[in-house]
Design an enzyme around this catalytic site. Sequence first.
Site, PDB file in Angstrom:
ATOM      1  N   LYS A 143       2.319  -3.535   6.525  1.00  8.56           N
ATOM      2  CA  LYS A 143       2.690  -3.510   5.105  1.00  8.56           C
ATOM      3  C   LYS A 143       4.199  -3.269   4.969  1.00  8.56           C
ATOM      4  O   LYS A 143       4.888  -3.889   4.167  1.00  8.56           O
ATOM      5  CB  LYS A 143       1.900  -2.432   4.353  1.00  8.56           C
ATOM      6  CG  LYS A 143       0.423  -2.748   4.215  1.00  8.56           C
ATOM      7  CD  LYS A 143       0.171  -4.086   3.534  1.00  8.56           C
ATOM      8  CE  LYS A 143      -1.298  -4.413   3.405  1.00  8.56           C
ATOM      9  NZ  LYS A 143      -1.538  -5.773   2.866  1.00  8.56           N
ATOM     10  N   TYR A 169      -1.671  -1.027  10.939  1.00 12.63           N
ATOM     11  CA  TYR A 169      -1.970  -1.568   9.600  1.00 12.63           C
ATOM     12  C   TYR A 169      -0.841  -1.193   8.632  1.00 12.63           C
ATOM     13  O   TYR A 169      -0.266  -2.059   7.977  1.00 12.63           O
ATOM     14  CB  TYR A 169      -3.303  -1.025   9.073  1.00 12.63           C
ATOM     15  CG  TYR A 169      -3.409  -1.181   7.575  1.00 12.63           C
ATOM     16  CD1 TYR A 169      -3.199  -0.096   6.738  1.00 12.63           C
ATOM     17  CD2 TYR A 169      -3.642  -2.433   7.017  1.00 12.63           C
ATOM     18  CE1 TYR A 169      -3.239  -0.255   5.359  1.00 12.63           C
ATOM     19  CE2 TYR A 169      -3.677  -2.596   5.641  1.00 12.63           C
ATOM     20  CZ  TYR A 169      -3.465  -1.498   4.816  1.00 12.63           C
ATOM     21  OH  TYR A 169      -3.481  -1.645   3.454  1.00 12.63           O
ATOM     22  N   SER A 192       0.825  -1.204   0.000  1.00 14.04           N
ATOM     23  CA  SER A 192       0.000   0.000   0.000  1.00 14.04           C
ATOM     24  C   SER A 192       0.862   1.258   0.000  1.00 14.04           C
ATOM     25  O   SER A 192       1.953   1.270   0.574  1.00 14.04           O
ATOM     26  CB  SER A 192      -0.902  -0.009   1.249  1.00 14.04           C
ATOM     27  OG  SER A 192      -1.501   1.253   1.442  1.00 14.04           O
TER      28      SER A 192
HETATM   29  C1  WQD Z   1      -9.752   9.187   1.296  1.00 11.87           C
HETATM   30  C2  WQD Z   1     -10.008  10.662   1.571  1.00 11.87           C
HETATM   31  C3  WQD Z   1     -10.397  11.193   3.881  1.00 11.87           C
HETATM   32  C4  WQD Z   1     -14.142   9.024   4.299  1.00 11.87           C
HETATM   33  C5  WQD Z   1      -7.065   4.178   3.288  1.00 11.87           C
HETATM   34  C6  WQD Z   1      -5.898   3.370   3.774  1.00 11.87           C
HETATM   35  C7  WQD Z   1      -5.166   2.780   2.600  1.00 11.87           C
HETATM   36  C8  WQD Z   1      -6.137   1.979   1.782  1.00 11.87           C
HETATM   37  C9  WQD Z   1      -7.280   2.885   1.306  1.00 11.87           C
HETATM   38  C10 WQD Z   1      -6.171  -0.311   2.455  1.00 11.87           C
HETATM   39  C11 WQD Z   1      -9.314  11.142   2.827  1.00 11.87           C
HETATM   40  C12 WQD Z   1     -11.635  11.476   3.049  1.00 11.87           C
HETATM   41  C13 WQD Z   1     -12.972   9.548   3.779  1.00 11.87           C
HETATM   42  C14 WQD Z   1     -15.201   9.899   4.672  1.00 11.87           C
HETATM   43  C15 WQD Z   1     -13.875  11.771   3.981  1.00 11.87           C
HETATM   44  N1  WQD Z   1      -6.662   0.909   2.536  1.00 11.87           N
HETATM   45  N2  WQD Z   1     -12.856  10.902   3.636  1.00 11.87           N
HETATM   46  N3  WQD Z   1     -15.025  11.246   4.498  1.00 11.87           N
HETATM   47  O1  WQD Z   1      -7.443   7.059   4.069  1.00 11.87           O
HETATM   48  O2  WQD Z   1      -6.597   7.595   1.711  1.00 11.87           O
HETATM   49  O3  WQD Z   1      -6.587   5.240   2.518  1.00 11.87           O
HETATM   50  O4  WQD Z   1      -7.914   3.399   2.488  1.00 11.87           O
HETATM   51  O5  WQD Z   1      -5.266  -0.715   1.794  1.00 11.87           O
HETATM   52  O6  WQD Z   1      -4.141   1.958   3.070  1.00 11.87           O
HETATM   53  O7  WQD Z   1      -5.021   4.236   4.449  1.00 11.87           O
HETATM   54  O8  WQD Z   1      -8.744   6.339   2.016  1.00 11.87           O
HETATM   55  O9  WQD Z   1     -11.115   6.501   1.402  1.00 11.87           O
HETATM   56  O10 WQD Z   1     -10.493   6.450   3.863  1.00 11.87           O
HETATM   57  O11 WQD Z   1     -10.023   8.487   2.502  1.00 11.87           O
HETATM   58  O12 WQD Z   1     -13.740  13.008   3.851  1.00 11.87           O
HETATM   59  O13 WQD Z   1     -16.278   9.466   5.159  1.00 11.87           O
HETATM   60  O14 WQD Z   1     -11.407  10.847   1.806  1.00 11.87           O
HETATM   61  O15 WQD Z   1     -10.192  12.232   4.832  1.00 11.87           O
HETATM   62  O16 WQD Z   1      -8.867  12.470   2.598  1.00 11.87           O
HETATM   63  P1  WQD Z   1      -7.302   6.682   2.648  1.00 11.87           P
HETATM   64  P2  WQD Z   1     -10.173   6.885   2.479  1.00 11.87           P
END
Ligand code: WQD
Length: 338
Positions: free
Chosen positions: A154, A150, A125
């Site tokens: 990785k 997590y 990741s």
């Molecule tokens: C994306 C953006 C949030 C939810 C994570 C893991 C990564 C991978 C993918 C496993 C961010 C914003 C999110 C919400 C929001 N997982 N957001 N409201 O955090 O980049 O990555 O998931 O492999 O390893 O770290 O993905 O989709 O959670 O967030 O505003 O309800 O959307 O702040 O900026 P992230 P995400």
Amino acid sequence: MKILVTGGLGFIGSHTVVELQNGGFEVVIIDNCSNSTPEVLKGITKVTGKEPIFEQFDLREKENVQDFFKRHDDIEGVIHFAASKAVGESVEKPLLYYENNIATLVYILQQLSAKSSSNFIFSSSCTVYGQADELPITENAPVKPAESPYGNTKQIGEEIIRDTCKVTPNLSAISLRYFNPVGAHPTAEIGELPIGVPQNLVPFITQTAIGLREQLSVFGDNYPTSDGTCIRDYIHVVDLAKAHVVALKRLLEKKNTSNYEVFNVGTGKGSTVLEVIQSFEKVSEQKLNYKVVGRREGDITAAYADTTKANNELGWKAKSSLDDSLSSAWKWEQKVRS
Ligand code: WQD
């Protein structure tokens, strides 16, 4: 040629099984169904017309892993997805993550190291980079101290593979560092099935749009970006799945330049949260109910891939746009809730 896909009933795993079958491979899935359901097998079979072999057991049982490889001594490659992946949960339950994500990797590598020749693709990741100093992020960017157990699993996982490959010339491995996988198969027969309240942005958007969630919270709009919201590299899950098949073939055809390689897998394009929302409203032709709230603990400002290495050495490039990804995610959400 028989390929093992661990976690093959999961979101990325199931899409990769489809692409492997489309590529003529015979697929064996191991999944303990802790974060998936055997129903996904039906979806895979509907898409490809071929039902993969499926064995439900927990890779934390070392004897199970040993027994599996005795019974399937003709496995030519392994794509290892099986792992816990919720960042927030990993902070609450670190030992669950270290056991599930590390011990299982060791048991599989022990089996592969004993074979005369083996090929291994690891689901890594972009989390390993943390907040990179330079954007877009290349594979040479330094791995930063993990922000969560997590992310640490990785990083540790990649080190375990690297150290094993160093002393195991018959083992060839590739770590694929995913950016943000989104979307669903265009047939809407398989897609993302988050259990409980989605942690990730896109499933929360589609569940809000379908009426399952009241309102999307946008975690902060005071970041140093064009519109104040965080930037990520959202890659269509089918593009990501195809990258796994290309990487596996690189090893099977012995085109790898060393027996351990790392590739970023993203689109190379960053999108803000508000841009994702605008794209969704365009493809769904409906307004999304959202509200800007405070920042989420642990979020980084921006991450998007430099995909030069994957483009040039793997000969792979993501094809789908953000609109394509969100359109497929929306079609899937409507299908699942119909
Ligand atoms: C994306 C953006 C949030 C939810 C994570 C893991 C990564 C991978 C993918 C496993 C961010 C914003 C999110 C919400 C929001 N997982 N957001 N409201 O955090 O980049 O990555 O998931 O492999 O390893 O770290 O993905 O989709 O959670 O967030 O505003 O309800 O959307 O702040 O900026 P992230 P995400």
